[in-house]
Scaffold this active site. Structure first.
Site, PDB file in Angstrom:
ATOM      1  N   ARG A 130      19.049  19.062  34.852  1.00  0.00           N
ATOM      2  CA  ARG A 130      18.854  20.466  34.456  1.00  0.00           C
ATOM      3  C   ARG A 130      19.346  21.454  35.505  1.00  0.00           C
ATOM      4  O   ARG A 130      18.897  22.594  35.572  1.00  0.00           O
ATOM      5  CB  ARG A 130      17.395  20.760  34.114  1.00  0.00           C
ATOM      6  N   LYS A 152      31.536  30.852  35.300  1.00  0.00           N
ATOM      7  CA  LYS A 152      31.831  30.320  33.971  1.00  0.00           C
ATOM      8  C   LYS A 152      32.232  28.857  34.128  1.00  0.00           C
ATOM      9  O   LYS A 152      33.168  28.537  34.866  1.00  0.00           O
ATOM     10  CB  LYS A 152      32.977  31.085  33.308  1.00  0.00           C
ATOM     11  N   GLU A 194      47.287  35.946  37.108  1.00  0.00           N
ATOM     12  CA  GLU A 194      45.894  36.416  37.194  1.00  0.00           C
ATOM     13  C   GLU A 194      45.734  37.439  38.331  1.00  0.00           C
ATOM     14  O   GLU A 194      44.880  38.311  38.260  1.00  0.00           O
ATOM     15  CB  GLU A 194      44.928  35.244  37.388  1.00  0.00           C
ATOM     16  N   LYS A 235      36.957  40.859  41.116  1.00  0.00           N
ATOM     17  CA  LYS A 235      36.181  40.010  40.205  1.00  0.00           C
ATOM     18  C   LYS A 235      34.707  40.001  40.602  1.00  0.00           C
ATOM     19  O   LYS A 235      33.822  40.089  39.746  1.00  0.00           O
ATOM     20  CB  LYS A 235      36.740  38.585  40.189  1.00  0.00           C
ATOM     21  N   GLU A 245      28.779  38.747  30.734  1.00  0.00           N
ATOM     22  CA  GLU A 245      29.807  39.323  29.846  1.00  0.00           C
ATOM     23  C   GLU A 245      29.207  40.016  28.624  1.00  0.00           C
ATOM     24  O   GLU A 245      29.582  39.765  27.481  1.00  0.00           O
ATOM     25  CB  GLU A 245      30.806  38.230  29.413  1.00  0.00           C
ATOM     26  N   ARG A 249      32.655  42.744  31.859  1.00  0.00           N
ATOM     27  CA  ARG A 249      33.324  41.505  32.291  1.00  0.00           C
ATOM     28  C   ARG A 249      34.449  41.100  31.340  1.00  0.00           C
ATOM     29  O   ARG A 249      35.398  40.412  31.736  1.00  0.00           O
ATOM     30  CB  ARG A 249      32.308  40.357  32.438  1.00  0.00           C
ATOM     31  N   ASN A 253      39.407  39.434  30.571  1.00  0.00           N
ATOM     32  CA  ASN A 253      40.149  38.681  29.558  1.00  0.00           C
ATOM     33  C   ASN A 253      41.457  39.366  29.174  1.00  0.00           C
ATOM     34  O   ASN A 253      42.087  38.975  28.181  1.00  0.00           O
ATOM     35  CB  ASN A 253      39.275  38.492  28.301  1.00  0.00           C
ATOM     36  N   HIS A 256      44.253  37.432  27.627  1.00  0.00           N
ATOM     37  CA  HIS A 256      43.752  36.105  27.274  1.00  0.00           C
ATOM     38  C   HIS A 256      43.609  35.885  25.765  1.00  0.00           C
ATOM     39  O   HIS A 256      43.633  34.742  25.308  1.00  0.00           O
ATOM     40  CB  HIS A 256      42.407  35.835  27.961  1.00  0.00           C
ATOM     41  N   HIS A 260      45.389  32.644  24.976  1.00  0.00           N
ATOM     42  CA  HIS A 260      44.705  31.425  24.507  1.00  0.00           C
ATOM     43  C   HIS A 260      45.299  30.942  23.189  1.00  0.00           C
ATOM     44  O   HIS A 260      45.437  29.741  22.958  1.00  0.00           O
ATOM     45  CB  HIS A 260      43.207  31.679  24.332  1.00  0.00           C
ATOM     46  N   HIS A 274      48.271  27.875  31.545  1.00  0.00           N
ATOM     47  CA  HIS A 274      47.332  28.964  31.216  1.00  0.00           C
ATOM     48  C   HIS A 274      47.841  30.320  31.736  1.00  0.00           C
ATOM     49  O   HIS A 274      47.892  31.306  30.995  1.00  0.00           O
ATOM     50  CB  HIS A 274      45.950  28.651  31.795  1.00  0.00           C
TER      51      HIS A 274
HETATM   52  N1  GLY Z   1      38.050  34.297  33.619  1.00  0.00           N
HETATM   53  C1  GLY Z   1      37.327  35.363  33.083  1.00  0.00           C
HETATM   54  C2  GLY Z   1      35.938  35.472  33.602  1.00  0.00           C
HETATM   55  O1  GLY Z   1      35.578  34.789  34.537  1.00  0.00           O
HETATM   56  O2  GLY Z   1      35.165  36.236  33.076  1.00  0.00           O
END
Ligand code: GLY
Length: 383
Positions: A130, A152, A194, A235, A245, A249, A253, A256, A260, A274
């Site tokens: 956990r 993430k 990025e 960031k 998010e 946040r 993206n 993206h 994606h 990517h």
């Molecule tokens: N890669 C986008 C984020 O970490 O929110």
């Protein structure tokens, strides 16, 4: 933008998340400090290093040596390279490896690798017992400026990228910029997309600095560290304000949603890395912003010119094999975008631009507008 670039020791950027705050340590040869830093952070912890075969060849011994020099026990779990490991099977391998290694709540998982290893190891750390703490040691530019920071973690579902995961913040990130010397130029460029993203989404002066200094970032040294630190600061600030998010946040993206879908349309294969998908996606987002009257055509052209200057793909026809294998049609691309996590109550969320350095979150772009835009881009690409 004038910046003073010096190389005295590492740059440390804090991700300010209260009692879960952590440092991102950025600088050349910082991998050697891993053991010492872990000893300060978690005295007595044992560690399991999760890495892939290629990274293991270059960096595993040095990582183990740094831990051993500080008297820290470590075991290793080596997965196959690439997106194919971000699966249920890959997760099982890492979780079972951690359990066999008797990694307990007070121990640490070390993710040594690029985005795939970081996401997979981080998710396994979130799940085993956990939740076990973990350290990110990102070895690609993309991971150093984006995926290793912010918590993430996750794996892919057969139905879409990153659909199974958890927010699980690392307790430390070590971004050793010398490690990037071993990246292929294509991998480095993909990560650079990025970096450019941070300029485009919130820092026009940084974007202008990148236009002038991108070659120095590729060759290493102080400009590289400045670019990585600036990206991480941007960031970290966003993550500290909106960890889960719920709002801001989503700006991260940028590029993206389209990117994606393009990655999915090319089977998450080496046809399109990517970061390359993000590069094309950012240009599409800029061109859609221009079509909607949000930015000038000249701004969209300027963005594309910079990404072309660094050697990144910026058009659909730049995707490897486009001429021979083609790409999905506009409806199929729309369907792939609809499967993305960036869908809220059936509305697609797009990150568009009001200016270079001023991205905005929108979910009121009509799907028909996007579909027609993509159909036109596909037609132009085939012309
Ligand atoms: N890669 C986008 C984020 O970490 O929110």
């Amino acid at each position: 933008m004038t910046v003073s670039l010096t190389t005295t020791g590492p740059t440390v950027v804090e991700v300010a998340l209260g009692d879960r705050a952590y440092d991102i340590v950025i600088g050349r040869d910082q991998l050697a400090s891993l053991g010492e830093r872990i000893n300060v952070l978690r005295p007595g912890a044992r560690t399991a290093i999760v890495t892939d075969r290629t990274v293991a060849k270059h960096w595993l011994e040095q990582t183990e040596a740094s831990l051993a020099a500080s008297g820290i026990a470590s075991s290793r779990i080596i997965v196959d390279e690439g997106e194919g490991s971000k699966t249920y099977a890959g997760l099982q391998q890492v979780c079972e490896g951690l359990i066999s290694a008797k990694i307990e709540r007070n121990d640490l998982v070390i993710a040594l690798g690029g985005g795939v290893v970081g996401d997979l190891a981080g998710f396994a750390a979130a799940a085993v017992r956990r939740g076990v703490d973990f350290v990110q040691v990102p070895t690609s530019l993309l991971a150093q400026v984006d995926s290793s920071v912010g918590g993430k973690t996750g794996i892919n579902s057969p139905q879409g990228k990153n659909l199974i995961g958890a927010f699980h913040q690392p307790v430390l990130v070590i971004a050793d910029t010398a490690i990037l010397d071993t990246l292929s130029p294509r991998q480095f460029r993909a990560g650079y997309a990025e970096v450019a993203k941070y300029g485009l989404l919130g820092d026009a002066a940084f974007f202008a600095w990148l236009e002038a200094h991108h070659a120095e970032i590729f060759s290493g040294g102080a400009a590289r560290e400045h670019a990585i630190a600036t990206s991480c600061r941007a960031k970290a600030a966003i993550v500290a304000r909106d960890e889960r998010e719920n709002g801001e946040r989503a700006l991260l993206n940028l590029g993206h949603t389209f990117g994606h879908a393009l990655e999915a349309a090319t089977g998450f294969s080496d046809r399109l890395f990517h970061g390359e998908g993000v590069s094309i996606g950012m240009v599409l987002a800029a061109q859609l912003s221009a079509q909607l009257g949000m930015i000038a055509d000249d701004d969209a052209t300027r963005i594309q010119r910079h990404l072309v200057d660094v050697g990144l793909p910026t058009r659909l026809q730049d995707i490897a094999g486009f001429a021979q294998e083609g790409l999905a049609d506009a409806d199929a691309l729309m369907a792939l975008m609809a499967q993305d996590k960036k869908v809220k109550r059936g509305r697609l969320t797009f990150i568009l631009m009001r200016a270079i350095g001023q991205a905005v979150i929108t979910n009121d772009v009509e799907p028909a507008t996007v579909r027609d835009f993509l159909a036109r881009k596909l037609k132009d690409a085939r012309a």
